[in-house]
Design an enzyme around this catalytic site. Sequence first.
Site, PDB file in Angstrom:
ATOM      1  N   HIS A 104      -3.613  12.109   7.417  1.00  0.00           N
ATOM      2  CA  HIS A 104      -2.566  11.206   7.904  1.00  0.00           C
ATOM      3  C   HIS A 104      -2.117  10.254   6.811  1.00  0.00           C
ATOM      4  CE1 HIS A 104      -6.262   8.822   8.257  1.00  0.00           C
ATOM      5  NE2 HIS A 104      -5.501   7.740   8.259  1.00  0.00           N
ATOM      6  N   ASP A 106      -1.164   6.109   6.763  1.00  0.00           N
ATOM      7  CA  ASP A 106      -1.411   5.000   7.686  1.00  0.00           C
ATOM      8  C   ASP A 106      -0.125   4.463   8.318  1.00  0.00           C
ATOM      9  OD1 ASP A 106      -4.178   5.014   7.509  1.00  0.00           O
ATOM     10  OD2 ASP A 106      -4.159   3.807   5.674  1.00  0.00           O
ATOM     11  N   HIS A 256      -4.453  10.975   3.518  1.00  0.00           N
ATOM     12  CA  HIS A 256      -5.901  10.828   3.386  1.00  0.00           C
ATOM     13  C   HIS A 256      -6.570  11.192   4.701  1.00  0.00           C
ATOM     14  CE1 HIS A 256      -4.568   7.010   5.079  1.00  0.00           C
ATOM     15  NE2 HIS A 256      -5.792   6.831   5.554  1.00  0.00           N
ATOM     16  N   ARG A 272     -10.658  -2.880   5.791  1.00  0.00           N
ATOM     17  CA  ARG A 272      -9.369  -2.452   5.223  1.00  0.00           C
ATOM     18  C   ARG A 272      -8.282  -3.484   5.385  1.00  0.00           C
ATOM     19  NH1 ARG A 272      -6.096   1.968   7.681  1.00  0.00           N
ATOM     20  NH2 ARG A 272      -4.325   0.565   7.581  1.00  0.00           N
TER      21      ARG A 272
END
Length: 291
Positions: A104, A106, A256, A272
């Site tokens: 995907h 983000d 990723h 994150r």
Amino acid sequence: MTLDVVPLSYGVGAEIRNIDLSMPLDKDTAAEVKKAWNDYHVLLFRDQDITPEQHLAFTKALGPTEPYPLFHYRHPDVPEIFLLSNMKTGEKRSETADAGRAWHADLSYTTNPAVGSILRCIKTPDVGGNTMFANQHMAFDRLSPTYQKMIEGLEAVHQLFAKTKNLDKLNQKEVADLKAAYPPVIQPMVRVHPESGKKALYVSWANTTQIVGMTPEESKGILEYLFEHQTTVEFTYRHAWRPNDILMWDNRSVLHMAVSDNDHVQDRLMHRTTIIGDSSGRLLHPKQDAA
Ligand code: OGA
Ligand code: MN
């Protein structure tokens, strides 16, 4: 300062060896980091024993950020930090334990997708818990000119939870809240990177469900080919984490995924932050956009 930049693989990524992210980033160094980021799309910084506040300060030196959109999983003190963890609160595993397990980009299911994501490892299992990246400029460049022309200008629908397994096992209130907050959007299938001018594929197995204006059968054939092609091993880098590793990636250039090659009894905890800025796509209007 001249950064010591060492490529991580043929397809994507570089390690920056001589930078301490606990220190404020001056303008020149920030510009050098950005240059390396545009060249390599994924940057690794090792041994960064920093606080959540320092993580946020580093992020802000590179671009605007905001409290994390998936509001159930924010760090209690620093809401810009998204907590990605398989750890238990009482008897219950975190709802993010299985996040990111398929390829995907983000927040591609929003019209304000993540420009950059900066992930710091706090705890990692003894073995595995790797993350993979795939260079989508390379993926686009390796298509034939005829195929490139065919898909440039096409758009596709992106949806949160499009392929999430065991959705019924997640907290249903959280699922409903997030679905309501993030209705389907339409994204271009090829994006032009605003800084490099390079084209990249912008579809992903996890979130892209249908090409706009095609029948489901027509769309399926093209998307299935692209999903396979875009993660050709040669375009990828696979990261084995150590605590205090930081990876930052450009969601306009790479896909990723969490490989999930680990024993889930062992703790994995990541922090994150997200750089935002370039809006992309538009909301899906079912009548206008129907195939
Ligand atoms: C993310 C993500 C993958 C991983 O942080 O956006 O997808 O391996 N992480 O934790
Ligand atoms: Mn992700």
